[in-house]
Design a protein around this motif. Structure first.
Motif, PDB file in Angstrom:
ATOM      1  N   UNK A  43       0.785  -1.046  -0.136  1.00 21.16           N
ATOM      2  CA  UNK A  43      -0.046  -0.107  -0.012  1.00 21.16           C
ATOM      3  C   UNK A  43       0.915   1.272  -0.159  1.00 21.16           C
ATOM      4  N   UNK A  44       1.863   1.278   0.833  1.00 23.20           N
ATOM      5  CA  UNK A  44       2.792   2.515   0.837  1.00 23.20           C
ATOM      6  C   UNK A  44       3.596   2.642  -0.471  1.00 23.20           C
ATOM      7  N   UNK A  45       4.038   1.601  -1.142  1.00 20.91           N
ATOM      8  CA  UNK A  45       4.510   1.850  -2.468  1.00 20.91           C
ATOM      9  C   UNK A  45       3.601   2.031  -3.455  1.00 20.91           C
ATOM     10  N   UNK A  46       2.271   1.568  -3.363  1.00 18.47           N
ATOM     11  CA  UNK A  46       1.363   2.461  -4.410  1.00 18.47           C
ATOM     12  C   UNK A  46       1.071   3.630  -4.227  1.00 18.47           C
ATOM     13  N   UNK A  47       0.775   3.987  -2.998  1.00 18.78           N
ATOM     14  CA  UNK A  47       0.606   5.512  -2.783  1.00 18.78           C
ATOM     15  C   UNK A  47       1.853   6.261  -3.088  1.00 18.78           C
ATOM     16  N   UNK A  48       3.020   5.938  -2.769  1.00 19.32           N
ATOM     17  CA  UNK A  48       4.400   6.580  -3.301  1.00 19.32           C
ATOM     18  C   UNK A  48       4.194   6.811  -4.863  1.00 19.32           C
ATOM     19  N   UNK A  49       3.937   5.734  -5.628  1.00 21.96           N
ATOM     20  CA  UNK A  49       4.241   5.962  -6.990  1.00 21.96           C
ATOM     21  C   UNK A  49       2.806   6.727  -7.578  1.00 21.96           C
ATOM     22  N   UNK A  50       1.739   6.540  -7.026  1.00 15.52           N
ATOM     23  CA  UNK A  50       0.717   7.581  -7.210  1.00 15.52           C
ATOM     24  C   UNK A  50       0.946   8.972  -7.138  1.00 15.52           C
ATOM     25  N   UNK A  51       1.459   9.379  -5.899  1.00 12.95           N
ATOM     26  CA  UNK A  51       1.803  10.568  -5.781  1.00 12.95           C
ATOM     27  C   UNK A  51       3.080  11.091  -6.544  1.00 12.95           C
ATOM     28  N   UNK A  52       3.854  10.323  -7.045  1.00 13.74           N
ATOM     29  CA  UNK A  52       4.856  10.488  -7.841  1.00 13.74           C
ATOM     30  C   UNK A  52       4.475  11.166  -9.114  1.00 13.74           C
ATOM     31  N   UNK A  53       3.512  10.211  -9.749  1.00 17.77           N
ATOM     32  CA  UNK A  53       2.836  10.363 -10.839  1.00 17.77           C
ATOM     33  C   UNK A  53       2.152  11.798 -10.946  1.00 17.77           C
ATOM     34  N   UNK A  54       1.268  11.987  -9.743  1.00 16.59           N
ATOM     35  CA  UNK A  54       0.647  13.191  -9.753  1.00 16.59           C
ATOM     36  C   UNK A  54       1.276  14.483  -9.685  1.00 16.59           C
ATOM     37  N   UNK A  55       2.585  14.425  -9.117  1.00 15.68           N
ATOM     38  CA  UNK A  55       3.582  15.419  -9.058  1.00 15.68           C
ATOM     39  C   UNK A  55       4.318  15.484 -10.353  1.00 15.68           C
TER      40      UNK A  55
END
Length: 63
Positions: A43-55
């Motif tokens: 879950x932490x990894x998915x959140x990290x990747x999603x935030x990176x894409x959004x940024x």
């Protein structure tokens, strides 16, 4: 992750109630030597990747 969107300088994360609970668990401080579940780490990894894409690529660290 239900959704992560960027609108100017704001980033909005949309979660289901189950995902919100998982996020609370994932953000709990982990002491040295404590183990975390694979599901929590995923879950932490998915959140990290999603935030990176959004940024996006133009995001500057320490801004």
């Amino acid at each position: 992750m239900s959704g992560v969107r960027r609108n100017g300088d704001d980033v909005t994360v949309t979660l289901t109630a189950d995902q919100a609970f998982t996020l609370r668990v994932a953000l709990k401080p982990v002491r040295v030597g404590e183990t975390t579940s694979t599901a929590t780490q995923k879950f932490r990894d998915r959140l990290d990747k999603a935030l990176a894409r959004a940024l996006g690529d133009n995001w500057k660290r320490g801004r």
